[in-house]
Each structure stands twice: as C-alpha cells, then as structure tokens.
Motif scaffolding. Structure first.
Motif, PDB file in Angstrom:
ATOM      1  N   GLY A  38      -8.182  -3.431  -0.989  1.00 19.38           N
ATOM      2  CA  GLY A  38      -6.965  -2.849  -0.434  1.00 19.38           C
ATOM      3  C   GLY A  38      -5.928  -3.904  -0.122  1.00 19.38           C
ATOM      4  O   GLY A  38      -4.720  -3.656  -0.212  1.00 19.38           O
ATOM      5  N   SER A  39      -6.399  -5.115   0.222  1.00 23.42           N
ATOM      6  CA  SER A  39      -5.457  -6.200   0.539  1.00 23.42           C
ATOM      7  C   SER A  39      -4.667  -6.629  -0.688  1.00 23.42           C
ATOM      8  O   SER A  39      -3.509  -7.043  -0.570  1.00 23.42           O
ATOM      9  N   LYS A  40      -5.277  -6.509  -1.869  1.00 19.99           N
ATOM     10  CA  LYS A  40      -4.542  -6.853  -3.090  1.00 19.99           C
ATOM     11  C   LYS A  40      -3.381  -5.885  -3.281  1.00 19.99           C
ATOM     12  O   LYS A  40      -2.260  -6.299  -3.615  1.00 19.99           O
ATOM     13  N   VAL A  41      -3.621  -4.618  -3.063  1.00 21.50           N
ATOM     14  CA  VAL A  41      -2.558  -3.619  -3.195  1.00 21.50           C
ATOM     15  C   VAL A  41      -1.461  -3.898  -2.182  1.00 21.50           C
ATOM     16  O   VAL A  41      -0.266  -3.836  -2.496  1.00 21.50           O
ATOM     17  N   ASN A  42      -1.865  -4.236  -0.963  1.00 25.78           N
ATOM     18  CA  ASN A  42      -0.891  -4.543   0.079  1.00 25.78           C
ATOM     19  C   ASN A  42      -0.045  -5.754  -0.283  1.00 25.78           C
ATOM     20  O   ASN A  42       1.178  -5.758  -0.080  1.00 25.78           O
ATOM     21  N   ARG A  43      -0.675  -6.789  -0.834  1.00 24.49           N
ATOM     22  CA  ARG A  43       0.081  -7.992  -1.227  1.00 24.49           C
ATOM     23  C   ARG A  43       1.084  -7.668  -2.320  1.00 24.49           C
ATOM     24  O   ARG A  43       2.202  -8.196  -2.315  1.00 24.49           O
ATOM     25  N   MET A  44       0.710  -6.810  -3.235  1.00 19.95           N
ATOM     26  CA  MET A  44       1.635  -6.427  -4.306  1.00 19.95           C
ATOM     27  C   MET A  44       2.844  -5.679  -3.747  1.00 19.95           C
ATOM     28  O   MET A  44       3.953  -5.800  -4.261  1.00 19.95           O
ATOM     29  N   GLU A  45       2.638  -4.928  -2.679  1.00 14.52           N
ATOM     30  CA  GLU A  45       3.713  -4.123  -2.100  1.00 14.52           C
ATOM     31  C   GLU A  45       4.563  -4.901  -1.103  1.00 14.52           C
ATOM     32  O   GLU A  45       5.637  -4.435  -0.711  1.00 14.52           O
ATOM     33  N   THR A  46       4.093  -6.039  -0.692  1.00 17.77           N
ATOM     34  CA  THR A  46       4.855  -6.849   0.275  1.00 17.77           C
ATOM     35  C   THR A  46       5.433  -8.113  -0.352  1.00 17.77           C
ATOM     36  O   THR A  46       6.062  -8.921   0.338  1.00 17.77           O
ATOM     37  N   GLY A  47       5.210  -8.299  -1.655  1.00 19.40           N
ATOM     38  CA  GLY A  47       5.790  -9.440  -2.356  1.00 19.40           C
ATOM     39  C   GLY A  47       5.091 -10.755  -2.113  1.00 19.40           C
ATOM     40  O   GLY A  47       5.656 -11.810  -2.399  1.00 19.40           O
ATOM     41  N   HIS A  48       3.870 -10.703  -1.618  1.00 20.53           N
ATOM     42  CA  HIS A  48       3.113 -11.938  -1.376  1.00 20.53           C
ATOM     43  C   HIS A  48       2.258 -12.245  -2.606  1.00 20.53           C
ATOM     44  O   HIS A  48       1.240 -11.602  -2.835  1.00 20.53           O
ATOM     45  N   GLY A  49       2.693 -13.189  -3.378  1.00 23.67           N
ATOM     46  CA  GLY A  49       1.977 -13.522  -4.607  1.00 23.67           C
ATOM     47  C   GLY A  49       2.582 -12.817  -5.807  1.00 23.67           C
ATOM     48  O   GLY A  49       3.291 -11.820  -5.681  1.00 23.67           O
ATOM     49  N   ARG A  50       2.296 -13.350  -6.965  1.00 25.19           N
ATOM     50  CA  ARG A  50       2.833 -12.784  -8.202  1.00 25.19           C
ATOM     51  C   ARG A  50       2.040 -11.557  -8.635  1.00 25.19           C
ATOM     52  O   ARG A  50       0.824 -11.500  -8.450  1.00 25.19           O
ATOM     53  N   VAL A  51       2.746 -10.616  -9.205  1.00 24.36           N
ATOM     54  CA  VAL A  51       2.132  -9.382  -9.690  1.00 24.36           C
ATOM     55  C   VAL A  51       2.083  -9.437 -11.209  1.00 24.36           C
ATOM     56  O   VAL A  51       3.113  -9.633 -11.863  1.00 24.36           O
ATOM     57  N   GLN A  52       0.896  -9.284 -11.768  1.00 26.21           N
ATOM     58  CA  GLN A  52       0.740  -9.331 -13.210  1.00 26.21           C
ATOM     59  C   GLN A  52       1.175  -8.011 -13.855  1.00 26.21           C
ATOM     60  O   GLN A  52       0.911  -6.934 -13.295  1.00 26.21           O
ATOM     61  N   PRO A  53       1.822  -8.070 -15.021  1.00 25.65           N
ATOM     62  CA  PRO A  53       2.184  -6.831 -15.713  1.00 25.65           C
ATOM     63  C   PRO A  53       0.983  -5.924 -15.973  1.00 25.65           C
ATOM     64  O   PRO A  53       1.114  -4.690 -15.934  1.00 25.65           O
ATOM     65  N   SER A  54      -0.194  -6.520 -16.215  1.00 24.67           N
ATOM     66  CA  SER A  54      -1.389  -5.708 -16.446  1.00 24.67           C
ATOM     67  C   SER A  54      -1.771  -4.919 -15.190  1.00 24.67           C
ATOM     68  O   SER A  54      -2.249  -3.778 -15.282  1.00 24.67           O
ATOM     69  N   ASP A  55      -1.568  -5.516 -14.006  1.00 27.65           N
ATOM     70  CA  ASP A  55      -1.842  -4.796 -12.765  1.00 27.65           C
ATOM     71  C   ASP A  55      -0.848  -3.654 -12.572  1.00 27.65           C
ATOM     72  O   ASP A  55      -1.211  -2.562 -12.108  1.00 27.65           O
ATOM     73  N   VAL A  56       0.404  -3.906 -12.904  1.00 29.11           N
ATOM     74  CA  VAL A  56       1.414  -2.861 -12.805  1.00 29.11           C
ATOM     75  C   VAL A  56       1.069  -1.714 -13.755  1.00 29.11           C
ATOM     76  O   VAL A  56       1.178  -0.529 -13.407  1.00 29.11           O
ATOM     77  N   ASP A  57       0.609  -2.062 -14.949  1.00 26.09           N
ATOM     78  CA  ASP A  57       0.223  -1.047 -15.924  1.00 26.09           C
ATOM     79  C   ASP A  57      -0.908  -0.177 -15.372  1.00 26.09           C
ATOM     80  O   ASP A  57      -0.880   1.060 -15.484  1.00 26.09           O
ATOM     81  N   ALA A  58      -1.893  -0.824 -14.753  1.00 24.76           N
ATOM     82  CA  ALA A  58      -3.027  -0.077 -14.194  1.00 24.76           C
ATOM     83  C   ALA A  58      -2.570   0.855 -13.075  1.00 24.76           C
ATOM     84  O   ALA A  58      -3.021   2.009 -12.986  1.00 24.76           O
ATOM     85  N   LEU A  59      -1.679   0.370 -12.215  1.00 23.14           N
ATOM     86  CA  LEU A  59      -1.176   1.202 -11.130  1.00 23.14           C
ATOM     87  C   LEU A  59      -0.398   2.398 -11.658  1.00 23.14           C
ATOM     88  O   LEU A  59      -0.566   3.528 -11.184  1.00 23.14           O
ATOM     89  N   CYS A  60       0.448   2.151 -12.636  1.00 20.99           N
ATOM     90  CA  CYS A  60       1.271   3.234 -13.180  1.00 20.99           C
ATOM     91  C   CYS A  60       0.418   4.301 -13.869  1.00 20.99           C
ATOM     92  O   CYS A  60       0.708   5.501 -13.790  1.00 20.99           O
ATOM     93  N   ARG A  61      -0.631   3.887 -14.531  1.00 22.05           N
ATOM     94  CA  ARG A  61      -1.516   4.855 -15.166  1.00 22.05           C
ATOM     95  C   ARG A  61      -2.283   5.644 -14.102  1.00 22.05           C
ATOM     96  O   ARG A  61      -2.519   6.847 -14.256  1.00 22.05           O
ATOM     97  N   PHE A  62      -2.655   4.967 -13.012  1.00 21.11           N
ATOM     98  CA  PHE A  62      -3.331   5.671 -11.921  1.00 21.11           C
ATOM     99  C   PHE A  62      -2.402   6.698 -11.282  1.00 21.11           C
ATOM    100  O   PHE A  62      -2.812   7.818 -10.963  1.00 21.11           O
ATOM    101  N   TYR A  63      -1.127   6.310 -11.099  1.00 15.84           N
ATOM    102  CA  TYR A  63      -0.159   7.221 -10.500  1.00 15.84           C
ATOM    103  C   TYR A  63       0.400   8.220 -11.507  1.00 15.84           C
ATOM    104  O   TYR A  63       1.170   9.113 -11.133  1.00 15.84           O
ATOM    105  N   GLU A  64       0.064   8.038 -12.787  1.00 19.85           N
ATOM    106  CA  GLU A  64       0.508   8.935 -13.876  1.00 19.85           C
ATOM    107  C   GLU A  64       2.028   8.979 -13.971  1.00 19.85           C
ATOM    108  O   GLU A  64       2.646  10.041 -14.074  1.00 19.85           O
TER     109      GLU A  64
END
Length: 282
Positions: A38-64
């Motif tokens: 859950g902390s990884k998701v939180n870091r992505m939403e708070t701008g702490h650390g770089r977000v990989q395009p592959s992670d964004v792809d996974a999130l978008c597919r999860f959210y449809e």
C-alpha cells in the motif's frame, strides 16, 4: 500538458489519486490487488519517487480506464523521468529547491510577499551573491553555479508567455543594506527596470502601513490547468514546505489580498524606490 518534469510528476500524482478515490479503494486495497504494498501506491500518489510507465499501465488496467487516458498518464510518467535544465549535475541547486524551480517553470500566476530580502526574480548577480556568501553553505564553485541558475530563472518575467507576476515587498527590504550602498542602488534600479515589464506588478508595504497579516515571506504559484491546484511555498535555510490544501491556499490568498490593500500603489511604490535610490547615491 504541463511542461516541466516536476509539473508532470505532480499532475500524474493528482490523476492517480483521483482515479483511486473515484473507485472507492484505499491504497492498501489497490496494493493488495496488484501484489504491491500500500505504501508504494501512496508514494505514487504523493510524488515521492519516480513512477514507471509499466506501473501506470497496471493501475489503469485495474481501474479499467479508457485507452486515451491510459496513454496520457503513461506519457506523463515517461516525461516526468527527464531532467530539467536546473537539475544538471553541478548546478548548485539543493534538491528541496529543485522541486520549486520545476513548478515555477509552468506557472500562469505568481504572487510573492517578501519581508526580509528583495525578490529572487529581481535580484542582481551581486546582491544574490552577497546572500549566498552570507549563508556559507556552498563552495565557491557551487555558489557560482547557483547564481547562474537564478539569473536564468529571471528570464521567465520577460517571456512572451510570462506569468502574471505580482510582488509585494516590505519597505525594510529596500533599506536593508546588502553589500554596500552602491550595490543597493544598482539593485533597486534593477527592480525599477523589472517593474516596466508588462507581466510585473510591484507594491511596497511602507513602514506606516498600519496593521497587516504577520505572515512572513511566502510565494503562491498558480497553474493554467484547473486540474493543477495552486501551491503556497515557504522556505528556510535547509528545507521548504508546500501547502496545497484548499483551506491553506484560501487563507494565504486572503492574506495576500490584505497585504496588497495595505501596500502603496504601484506608482507610489516606484516613487518610494526612486527616493531610496537617491539616498544611496549621496
């Protein structure tokens, strides 16, 4: 789309948080579904650390999400990984201030109150150098690099698409002699030149202004995209704070408006600055 890497990273974080909240999930629930923490998701939403395009792809597919939004967010992730001109090795810019410069590159409005020193976007090389040397935090080489970055930042006020910039300075900043009186005269003359720019408004808060909000120096950054909320920025010797909450921004906006009402008009402010220039010329 926001232009600087910092602004893109911020926009990406905002969009990812909006997606999660619109689906009613917690960070822990999203992390569990994707085999992340859950902390990884939180870091992505708070701008702490770089977000990989592959992670964004996974999130978008999860959210449809639709393909267009997914590609837009992946593009933001890719472009957020690039370096801004001020982030090149050896620029002498501390990491906590690098974030501010990145945001500054994309603003449409700029509001600043200075009660200690004159605005950085109007400082001469000599005035800024005196301030850097006083802190004694950087080597001579890093000071030189940091000063070049500051001079480069000042170009934003003269751009064809310059932000609407409004400065309020306390009268004490005009009379606080940095360096010597020759340096101060040149510095105030530089300010008068900047006040001629169509994008710039400057007011002086005189000693006899009466009561006004005792806020300390602060800067408010506004962005052209309504999806990017305004930011209040305050810095110190080794760090800075960024306030984005609606209540915080509203209170600082109210404070700035009161300071603006208490300050001398731009015309009378220019006259006051010219009178101080004459004093330094004696």
């Amino acid at each position: 789309m926001a232009g600087s890497p910092t602004a893109r990273r911020r926009r990406l974080s905002i969009e990812l948080k909006k997606l999660r909240e619109s689906h009613g999930f917690t960070c822990a629930q999203v992390g569990e579904a994707l085999d992340w923490s859950g902390s990884k998701v939180n870091r992505m939403e708070t701008g702490h650390g770089r977000v990989q395009p592959s992670d964004v792809d996974a999130l978008c597919r999860f959210y449809e999400t639709d393909d267009e939004l997914r590609e837009f967010l992946k593009t933001l992730a890719r472009q957020a990984k690039t370096r801004g001109w001020w982030q090149a090795p050896g620029t002498g810019v501390p990491s906590w201030f690098s974030v501010y410069i990145g945001l500054e590159q994309d603003i449409s409005t700029f509001r600043q109150y200075q009660c200690e020193f004159l605005p950085g976007l109007m400082q001469t090389f000599a005035y800024a150098a005196e301030l850097h040397h006083a802190t004694n935090q950087l080597s001579a080489e890093d000071v030189e690099r940091a000063l070049r970055v500051r001079m480069e930042r000042q170009a934003m006020l003269a751009r064809p698409d310059a932000p609407d910039a409004w400065f309020i300075v306390h009268e004490s900043t005009l009379r606080n002699v940095i360096g010597d009186e020759v340096l101060m005269r040149e510095q105030l003359e530089r300010m008068l030149e900047a006040m001629e720019l169509p994008s710039v408004t400057l007011q002086v808060l005189p000693f006899n202004a009466g009561s006004y909000p005792a806020t300390g120096s602060f800067t408010m950054l506004g962005f052209p995209d309504p999806e990017d909320p305004d930011i209040v920025y305050r810095d110190g010797i080794t760090d800075a704070i960024y306030l984005e909450g609606e209540d915080d921004v509203r209170e600082y906006t109210r404070a700035f408006d009161k300071l603006r009402a208490a300050a001398a008009s731009p015309r009378h402010s220019a006259q006051l600055i010219k009178s101080v220039v004459k004093e330094y010329a004696r």
